[in-house]
Design an enzyme around this catalytic site. Structure first.
Site, PDB file in Angstrom:
ATOM      1  N   ASP A 340      41.821  27.663  20.486  1.00 44.21           N
ATOM      2  CA  ASP A 340      42.880  27.362  21.434  1.00 44.21           C
ATOM      3  C   ASP A 340      43.726  26.223  20.841  1.00 44.21           C
ATOM      4  O   ASP A 340      43.294  25.564  19.889  1.00 44.21           O
ATOM      5  CB  ASP A 340      42.251  26.952  22.771  1.00 44.21           C
ATOM      6  CG  ASP A 340      43.287  26.541  23.787  1.00 44.21           C
ATOM      7  OD1 ASP A 340      44.285  27.259  23.943  1.00 44.21           O
ATOM      8  OD2 ASP A 340      43.108  25.480  24.423  1.00 44.21           O
ATOM      9  N   ASP A 533      38.787  24.789  25.501  1.00 45.84           N
ATOM     10  CA  ASP A 533      38.405  23.651  26.347  1.00 45.84           C
ATOM     11  C   ASP A 533      38.740  23.831  27.813  1.00 45.84           C
ATOM     12  O   ASP A 533      38.195  23.139  28.664  1.00 45.84           O
ATOM     13  CB  ASP A 533      39.094  22.373  25.840  1.00 45.84           C
ATOM     14  CG  ASP A 533      40.587  22.392  26.093  1.00 45.84           C
ATOM     15  OD1 ASP A 533      41.120  21.408  26.618  1.00 45.84           O
ATOM     16  OD2 ASP A 533      41.234  23.410  25.772  1.00 45.84           O
ATOM     17  N   ASP A 537      40.050  29.307  29.097  1.00 47.11           N
ATOM     18  CA  ASP A 537      39.357  29.737  27.882  1.00 47.11           C
ATOM     19  C   ASP A 537      37.973  30.316  28.162  1.00 47.11           C
ATOM     20  O   ASP A 537      37.352  30.908  27.271  1.00 47.11           O
ATOM     21  CB  ASP A 537      39.206  28.557  26.901  1.00 47.11           C
ATOM     22  CG  ASP A 537      40.537  28.065  26.387  1.00 47.11           C
ATOM     23  OD1 ASP A 537      41.420  28.908  26.148  1.00 47.11           O
ATOM     24  OD2 ASP A 537      40.703  26.845  26.222  1.00 47.11           O
TER      25      ASP A 537
END
Length: 642
Positions: A340, A533, A537
């Site tokens: 990410d 995080d 996600d």
């Protein structure tokens, strides 16, 4: 005696009791070793004094001290129909040694086994301390407001309905609702968005958010048991319950292996009667006892789980939590890392990226904007003030007005009206500007002076300090492909990808789109580790072969779904996690090879009557000790710090 003296005496007694409980096993093992050495010396130098009766006493006491716990475990397992285990093998072999008069050997086997157990316990405790040190990174105390006074408490002692105070820069420890008028929080960990969120009284505030400004008061809505800290504690307790393939193999192997060697030992004692002319029962019994001691799978049973436990401890020492030893194995096989952007590779905080001024010197333009923005606590305003330095304080600013959702208005040097904010602010005051600026990838502060557009300042999230080093180290670690997936605009994602040198970057993705991207990569035969995080996600973390979460600021959902949690939020720890996995796997297989190799050699020698009980002791306990020391090396391994 005074009350104080009584309390001191009580605490002193408790400390002495705790010290004795911790070191008592070492004391008794040492005492048994002294008796054993004394007996051996008497046998060698004063056999005339060391008669059989005295030998029974000296060696018997030495054996009782270290052998009682092992024999008792063997007896207890007998009642649970678990006959063939390491305790049964050790008890059978050592008691048999006493029966045939090999007292010293019997004590030595049990003593060295006990020493091995103590070393194992010490290594496990060391690993546990490393894991416990990981938890110290979590919030351990909060300020609770009661009757107008502030008290420090542990989060678990705070009840729903109580008010906690969170200072600027502190992490919120418990879920609740904002009690004061307004506050601003960094919520990148929860939403995946780099923009801070302004909260008004009554709005929900979640554990893991960071207070950005003035003192915030939060009314707690959930107990500590439901917070992120409680979840992390549960993860640590469960971390060793998921076994790696090597551990599962050894467990199954031992259940078949142990009864086989027992029957082989019985056969080695009795079958020679049919084939050997001068058959002596004691000689063949001695050989079978040697065979039993050698074949005991202690080195495997002890050192392999200890190797994985040591790997989990070494990882936690470096701020990484593996939820099970199976993930230590799995991480060594990944060939693709997908990440990410916000909160994983970037900080989730703002810094000035570019300044464009029309008809003004760039420095003068920045100083004027900073003088106005200094009257706001918003993170964007603070980024501009930080960029400008202190010289803007010389400017005179008056009639400052904050227009919610738009920006700021004020007068500089009593004669210049200045506006700083978003496109809505300029629309409000009918100030024309290039509308393409509102389409820029990053946050843009538009500025107008005396009714005319004067320029703009671009503010953006910045890379974490170790992001570039982490990407290079991942390539060096033979990771073939590095991919970034993000919900941000493609233009933003491309800029970050270019800075880092990634293979691929895809922006504008919803959580379900990230899942599809990872599933597509898996269909190509790739083994995927995904690092994220935020709550957004969590689905893709679950889909990946190894899901990794940034745990310092990461959301509860991502941490719960992840297989590996990076408590320090450093992308370089991804590389450390891979290295810990490889080192652990290498040491575990070294132990397996060492144990099987040595045992096979000494088993052949023992069956042929060449090896004595002392070689058997080395083949069993000696190899176990070597394997334990080898496993303990994981704790001392110097992983590269980024």
């Amino acid at each position: 005696m005074s009350k104080c003296s009584c309390e001191e005496s009580l605490h002193s007694s408790e400390r002495q009791s705790s010290w004795w409980n911790e070191y008592q096993p070492y004391f008794w093992a040492s005492f048994s070793a002294i008796l054993l050495l004394s007996g051996i010396c008497l046998e060698m130098f004063r056999p005339d004094l060391f008669k059989k009766e005295l030998q029974w006493i000296v060696y018997g006491v030495a054996y009782y001290i270290v052998g009682k716990p092992v024999v008792w475990k063997a007896v207890k397992k007998l009642f649970t129909a678990d006959l063939f285990n390491e305790f049964f093998l050790m008890s059978l072999a050592t008691i048999g040694a006493f029966v045939i008069g090999e007292y010293a050997e019997g004590v030595a086997v049990m003593l060295f086994y006990t020493v091995g157990e103590l070393f194992q316990e010490a290594a496990v405790n060391r690993a546990k301390r490393s894991i416990e040190s990981l938890l110290k990174l979590q919030v351990e105390e909060v300020q609770v407001l009661e009757d107008g006074k502030s008290f420090v408490k542990h989060p678990k002692d705070v009840q729903p309905g109580q008010i906690i105070q969170v200072k600027s820069g502190e992490k919120v420890a418990l879920d609740g609702v904002l009690f004061n008028k307004h506050a601003s929080f960094n919520t990148a960990a929860l939403t995946g968005e780099s923009l801070p969120v302004d909260k008004e009284k009554g709005d929900e505030v979640l554990a893991g958010m960071i207070n950005l400004h003035m003192l915030a008061e939060i009314k707690v809505s959930r107990k500590y048991e439901d917070s992120k800290l409680s979840q992390i504690l549960n993860l640590v307790q469960e971390a060793t319950s998921r076994k790696a393939k090597a551990q599962r193999f050894i467990t199954r192997f031992a259940k078949v292996y142990t009864p086989v060697v027992v029957f082989l030992a019985v056969g080695l004692t009795l079958f020679p009667w049919f084939f050997v002319e001068n058959y002596v029962f004691n000689d063949w019994l001695y050989k079978s006892l040697i065979f039993l001691v050698i074949s005991c799978p202690c080195a495997l049973v002890i050192s392999i789980p200890l190797g994985y436990f040591g790997g989990i401890g070494a990882a936690s020492k470096n701020g990484i939590l593996f939820k099970g030893s199976n993930f230590l194995d799995q991480i060594t096989r990944i060939d693709t890392v997908v990440m990410d952007k916000t909160g994983t590779l970037t900080k989730g905080v703002f810094e000035v990226q570019d300044v464009v001024a029309d008809n003004l010197e760039k420095n003068d333009f920045v100083q004027m904007v900073a003088a106005l923005e200094a009257h706001s606590n918003h993170p964007i305003a603070q980024a501009i003030v930080k960029y400008a330095g202190d010289t803007f304080k010389e400017l005179s600013i008056a009639e400052v007005e904050e227009i919610p959702g738009h920006g700021l208005k004020g007068k500089i040097n009593d004669n210049q009206t200045i506006l700083a904010g978003n496109e809505k602010l300029l629309y409000k005051f009918n100030i024309p500007f290039d509308e393409k600026l509102s389409m820029l990838s990053d946050t843009t502060v538009l500025v107008a002076i005396n009714g005319k557009f004067a320029g703009y300042i671009i503010i953006a999230d910045t890379l974490k300090e170790d992001a570039k080093i982490a990407i290079k180290a991942l390539y060096d670690a033979k990771i073939k492909t590095l991919v970034m997936l993000s919900g941000d605009k493609q233009i933003v994602v491309d800029r970050i990808a270019d800075q880092l040198g990634l293979d691929k970057a895809v922006g504008g993705l919803l959580p379900e789109d990230k899942v599809k991207e990872v599933e597509r990569l898996k269909e190509e035969g790739r083994l995927i580790a995904f690092v994220g995080d935020g709550i957004n996600d969590a689905p893709v973390v679950t889909v990946a072969d190894v899901g990794m979460a940034m745990g310092g600021l990461g959301s509860d959902a991502a941490i719960e779904a992840a297989d590996v949690v990076i408590q320090t939020d450093q992308p370089s720890k991804i590389v450390t996690a891979v290295k810990v996995g490889h080192v652990t796997k290498r040491i575990v297989w070294q132990n397996i090879g060492l144990a099987f190799g040595v045992k096979l050699i000494v088993l052949i020698l023992g069956a042929g009557g060449i090896a004595t009980m002392w070689e058997a002791v080395f083949a069993d306990v000696g190899v176990a000790l070597l394997a334990i020391f080898n496993a303990m090396r994981i704790q001392n391994f110097k992983f590269v710090q980024m």
